[in-house]
Motif scaffolding. Structure first.
Motif, PDB file in Angstrom:
ATOM      1  N   ALA A  48      -8.600  -3.065   6.628  1.00  0.00           N
ATOM      2  CA  ALA A  48      -8.337  -4.483   6.845  1.00  0.00           C
ATOM      3  C   ALA A  48      -7.320  -5.000   5.823  1.00  0.00           C
ATOM      4  O   ALA A  48      -6.428  -5.779   6.162  1.00  0.00           O
ATOM      5  CB  ALA A  48      -9.639  -5.277   6.744  1.00  0.00           C
ATOM      6  N   GLU A  49      -7.451  -4.517   4.604  1.00  0.00           N
ATOM      7  CA  GLU A  49      -6.513  -4.923   3.557  1.00  0.00           C
ATOM      8  C   GLU A  49      -5.099  -4.435   3.875  1.00  0.00           C
ATOM      9  O   GLU A  49      -4.129  -5.182   3.756  1.00  0.00           O
ATOM     10  CB  GLU A  49      -6.990  -4.326   2.227  1.00  0.00           C
ATOM     11  N   LYS A  50      -4.979  -3.177   4.322  1.00  0.00           N
ATOM     12  CA  LYS A  50      -3.669  -2.631   4.692  1.00  0.00           C
ATOM     13  C   LYS A  50      -3.078  -3.396   5.871  1.00  0.00           C
ATOM     14  O   LYS A  50      -1.879  -3.671   5.886  1.00  0.00           O
ATOM     15  CB  LYS A  50      -3.788  -1.147   5.058  1.00  0.00           C
ATOM     16  N   GLU A  51      -3.917  -3.706   6.850  1.00  0.00           N
ATOM     17  CA  GLU A  51      -3.424  -4.446   8.022  1.00  0.00           C
ATOM     18  C   GLU A  51      -2.935  -5.827   7.608  1.00  0.00           C
ATOM     19  O   GLU A  51      -1.892  -6.292   8.079  1.00  0.00           O
ATOM     20  CB  GLU A  51      -4.533  -4.567   9.074  1.00  0.00           C
ATOM     21  N   LYS A  52      -3.659  -6.472   6.699  1.00  0.00           N
ATOM     22  CA  LYS A  52      -3.245  -7.782   6.211  1.00  0.00           C
ATOM     23  C   LYS A  52      -1.909  -7.678   5.466  1.00  0.00           C
ATOM     24  O   LYS A  52      -1.006  -8.496   5.688  1.00  0.00           O
ATOM     25  CB  LYS A  52      -4.319  -8.344   5.283  1.00  0.00           C
ATOM     26  N   ASP A  53      -1.777  -6.647   4.628  1.00  0.00           N
ATOM     27  CA  ASP A  53      -0.515  -6.428   3.918  1.00  0.00           C
ATOM     28  C   ASP A  53       0.625  -6.165   4.892  1.00  0.00           C
ATOM     29  O   ASP A  53       1.731  -6.677   4.724  1.00  0.00           O
ATOM     30  CB  ASP A  53      -0.638  -5.255   2.940  1.00  0.00           C
ATOM     31  N   ARG A  54       0.353  -5.368   5.912  1.00  0.00           N
ATOM     32  CA  ARG A  54       1.384  -5.055   6.906  1.00  0.00           C
ATOM     33  C   ARG A  54       1.814  -6.313   7.643  1.00  0.00           C
ATOM     34  O   ARG A  54       3.007  -6.551   7.850  1.00  0.00           O
ATOM     35  CB  ARG A  54       0.854  -4.016   7.902  1.00  0.00           C
ATOM     36  N   GLN A  55       0.842  -7.148   8.029  1.00  0.00           N
ATOM     37  CA  GLN A  55       1.170  -8.400   8.714  1.00  0.00           C
ATOM     38  C   GLN A  55       2.006  -9.301   7.809  1.00  0.00           C
ATOM     39  O   GLN A  55       2.953  -9.942   8.266  1.00  0.00           O
ATOM     40  CB  GLN A  55      -0.112  -9.136   9.158  1.00  0.00           C
ATOM     41  N   ASN A  56       1.656  -9.347   6.530  1.00  0.00           N
ATOM     42  CA  ASN A  56       2.434 -10.149   5.576  1.00  0.00           C
ATOM     43  C   ASN A  56       3.860  -9.620   5.452  1.00  0.00           C
ATOM     44  O   ASN A  56       4.814 -10.401   5.417  1.00  0.00           O
ATOM     45  CB  ASN A  56       1.763 -10.162   4.197  1.00  0.00           C
ATOM     46  N   ARG A  57       4.002  -8.285   5.364  1.00  0.00           N
ATOM     47  CA  ARG A  57       5.340  -7.697   5.285  1.00  0.00           C
ATOM     48  C   ARG A  57       6.150  -8.015   6.536  1.00  0.00           C
ATOM     49  O   ARG A  57       7.340  -8.342   6.443  1.00  0.00           O
ATOM     50  CB  ARG A  57       5.246  -6.175   5.120  1.00  0.00           C
TER      51      ARG A  57
END
Length: 179
Positions: A48-57
């Motif tokens: 979930a953290e990686k997905e959130k980071d990816r969405q932010n990027r």
């Protein structure tokens, strides 16, 4: 009678030893289940953290591209205005006379080719790294799902085996529960 009593004691001892082994195995299984549950929770949190980071990027990249596009359009407009302002009445007349002296006019097709050549964008290679990273994340996710599927299938086999053992040893269901 002593022989029967001795045989009964050995059967009782064997039964309690087997029960102790079964309980130890059950405790080990419960510990393993709890450990896997905590591992899965950690993996879900990280995912979930990686997905959130990816969405932010992605959002930042989109915002940056929009800003670059707006800046490029503003620069193009400024160039057009500069060229048009540079073509004053005298300069514009001078260019028209120079063109007529050359005797060369661009056809519609040549104008289109020239315009398209000016508008062509270079190949965007920045997104290829993100695509490769996304593919790696998807592969890891599929791998994790397959491992969970395997664990569940093994667990189901073990449960079927336990049910079969209970049926074979004469322990059936009574009121929806095993006796």
């Amino acid at each position: 009678m002593e022989k029967d009593l001795l045989e009964l004691h050995t059967l009782i001892d064997v039964h309690f030893e087997q029960r102790k082994k079964d309980e130890e195995e059950l405790i080990g299984l419960k510990d393993r289940i709890e450990r896997r549950r905590s591992e899965r929770a950690e993996i879900q949190r990280v995912r979930a953290e990686k997905e959130k980071d990816r969405q932010n990027r992605i959002a930042e990249e989109r915002h940056r591209k929009e800003e670059e596009e707006a800046k490029r359009k503003a620069d193009d407009e400024a160039k057009k205005k500069k060229v048009l302002s540079g073509m004053g009445a005298n300069f514009g007349g001078f260019l028209a006379k120079a063109e007529s002296r050359k005797g060369k006019r661009l056809t519609g097709r040549e104008i289109k080719k020239k315009t398209l050549a000016d508008r062509r964008q270079p190949l965007a290679t920045e997104n290829m790294r993100e695509d490769a990273q996304r593919a790696q994340e998807m592969w890891n996710w599929i791998y994790q799902l397959e491992s969970e599927k395997f664990d569940f299938m093994e667990h189901m086999k073990h449960q079927k085996y336990e049910v079969l053992l209970k049926k074979v040893h004469g322990k059936g269901k009574v009121g929806g529960r095993w006796k």
